[in-house]
Design a protein around this motif. Sequence first.
Motif, PDB file in Angstrom:
ATOM      1  N   GLY A 170       0.789  -1.326  -0.056  1.00  0.00           N
ATOM      2  CA  GLY A 170      -0.057   0.066   0.210  1.00  0.00           C
ATOM      3  C   GLY A 170       0.909   1.267  -0.014  1.00  0.00           C
ATOM      4  N   ALA A 171       0.455   2.096   0.532  1.00  0.00           N
ATOM      5  CA  ALA A 171       1.322   3.459   0.781  1.00  0.00           C
ATOM      6  C   ALA A 171       2.481   3.402   1.452  1.00  0.00           C
ATOM      7  N   PRO A 172       3.219   4.368   1.564  1.00  0.00           N
ATOM      8  CA  PRO A 172       4.895   4.105   1.954  1.00  0.00           C
ATOM      9  C   PRO A 172       4.540   3.768   3.568  1.00  0.00           C
ATOM     10  N   LEU A 192       8.329   1.832   0.182  1.00  0.00           N
ATOM     11  CA  LEU A 192       7.441   1.699  -1.068  1.00  0.00           C
ATOM     12  C   LEU A 192       6.612   0.586  -1.357  1.00  0.00           C
ATOM     13  N   ARG A 193       5.607   0.841  -2.213  1.00  0.00           N
ATOM     14  CA  ARG A 193       4.602  -0.352  -2.579  1.00  0.00           C
ATOM     15  C   ARG A 193       5.443  -1.385  -3.139  1.00  0.00           C
ATOM     16  N   ASP A 223      -3.884   6.810  10.043  1.00  0.00           N
ATOM     17  CA  ASP A 223      -4.003   6.118   8.614  1.00  0.00           C
ATOM     18  C   ASP A 223      -2.831   5.100   8.315  1.00  0.00           C
ATOM     19  N   ARG A 224      -2.496   4.731   9.523  1.00  0.00           N
ATOM     20  CA  ARG A 224      -1.430   3.415   9.290  1.00  0.00           C
ATOM     21  C   ARG A 224      -1.887   2.187  10.655  1.00  0.00           C
ATOM     22  N   MET A 225      -1.425   1.057  10.608  1.00  0.00           N
ATOM     23  CA  MET A 225      -1.538  -0.017  11.356  1.00  0.00           C
ATOM     24  C   MET A 225       0.011  -0.118  12.155  1.00  0.00           C
ATOM     25  N   PHE A 239       6.684  -1.541  12.538  1.00  0.00           N
ATOM     26  CA  PHE A 239       6.615  -0.801  11.350  1.00  0.00           C
ATOM     27  C   PHE A 239       5.214  -0.065  11.330  1.00  0.00           C
ATOM     28  N   MET A 240       4.890   1.093  10.676  1.00  0.00           N
ATOM     29  CA  MET A 240       3.388   1.943  10.646  1.00  0.00           C
ATOM     30  C   MET A 240       3.412   1.348   9.080  1.00  0.00           C
ATOM     31  N   VAL A 241       2.129   0.660   8.663  1.00  0.00           N
ATOM     32  CA  VAL A 241       1.915   0.054   7.691  1.00  0.00           C
ATOM     33  C   VAL A 241       0.329   0.545   7.312  1.00  0.00           C
ATOM     34  N   GLU A 242       0.327   0.545   5.822  1.00  0.00           N
ATOM     35  CA  GLU A 242      -1.513   0.586   5.484  1.00  0.00           C
ATOM     36  C   GLU A 242      -2.057  -0.502   5.061  1.00  0.00           C
ATOM     37  N   ARG A 243      -0.955  -1.494   4.106  1.00  0.00           N
ATOM     38  CA  ARG A 243      -1.376  -2.644   3.714  1.00  0.00           C
ATOM     39  C   ARG A 243      -0.441  -3.351   3.440  1.00  0.00           C
ATOM     40  N   ILE A 244      -0.274  -4.809   3.919  1.00  0.00           N
ATOM     41  CA  ILE A 244       0.795  -5.491   3.730  1.00  0.00           C
ATOM     42  C   ILE A 244       0.433  -6.854   3.417  1.00  0.00           C
ATOM     43  N   SER A 245       1.322  -7.827   2.890  1.00  0.00           N
ATOM     44  CA  SER A 245       1.084  -9.437   2.720  1.00  0.00           C
ATOM     45  C   SER A 245       2.178  -9.935   3.417  1.00  0.00           C
ATOM     46  N   LEU A 246       1.849 -11.115   3.817  1.00  0.00           N
ATOM     47  CA  LEU A 246       2.671 -11.875   4.557  1.00  0.00           C
ATOM     48  C   LEU A 246       2.775 -13.178   4.151  1.00  0.00           C
TER      49      LEU A 246
END
Length: 363
Positions: A207-209, A225-226, A261-263, A295-302
């Motif tokens: 997702g976003a940076p 970055l994405r 705006d982050r998880m 980390f502060m993230v918006e969208r990730i894959s694991l």
Amino acid sequence: MAVSPRKVAVVVNANARAVTDRVIRLVSSVVPPDNLFVSSSIEQSRAIVRRIIEARYDAVLTGGGDGTLVQFVSTAADLLGNRPGAWDEMPAIGVLKLGTGNSLAGLLGAGEPTEEGLTSDYWKARYTAGTREMRFIEVEGRIAPFTGVGLDARILNNYNLIKDRSRDTAFEKHVTGPLGYAVAIGGMTIPQVVVRKLPIVTAVNEGAPAWRVGPDGRRVGPMILRGETLYRGPAIIASVSRLDGFGYHFRLFPFAYVRDDRMHFRVSSIGVFEVLSSLHLIWRGEYFSEGINDFMVERISLHAEEPMPFQIGGDGAGFRSYVQFGLGRFPLRLLDFQTAPAGLPVGPAAANGRRASAALSWS
């Protein structure tokens, strides 16, 4: 000043571990029958959610732990769909302290599960509770305040197992809360993982940076970055959260409130003995080491090289070797029992001379 009361529904999960017949009778003595919904199956729960949405309730109080909240919100979002303005029909959400997992109930200032506490919560929900907006996490078509794989899922699953095995015994009251977690960690989880090699996981920003944060919550290093890799290595836990912990002041995610705006994504490779020796600091959210990566993230894959225990909102969800986490597109309106609109009373407790606790600080 005249106050127009909210129309409030109460949804109780009859299958929740802490929801006994006595608890249901207690709730029934507080909530008018037309506004009380008791669910005992997925099908029944979906019908209840549909009825509540169609009846245009202003707010809903869920009872049965974090999992009951997840079930209601996820079902409501599915029923509302993506049509324009649909999310405006989502009622404000509050949580009663009627489950084994009560992280959100504690955060929002829910009272104890007594007649006085439930009466106060219901009164506040109707007249005086303020609302706070928060974006939860979307995972596998569900909406949850926290989710992940690894140690936290094992701990939560073992804690629930201890609660189940001690139900209706002399030990039940002793294994609720911090002591139960301590037994789950030291007596079950640690022996399960001490002889196991940690799986290799790869977390990719989708997702976003994103960025890594240090012990002070400030960015460390360049923006990620994405498509770039956040982390690759062994992991005992890899989880995201919008809450700082699981209740009982267990602050596993100390940076959950840093950004709206982050998880907070935490992935850790620390060993079992380091966990045990530093458990009191980990519990308070005050322990940091080279093996803990935040980390502060918006969208990730694991991606994991082998299936790992998985939980959504504190409920075990089997095992996963691949999962995607994303910050919810729309915020939920949460009922905060600790705040009230200016000039209004804080509820029945005020008649006994008690003051409402200070408002939460939400970043």
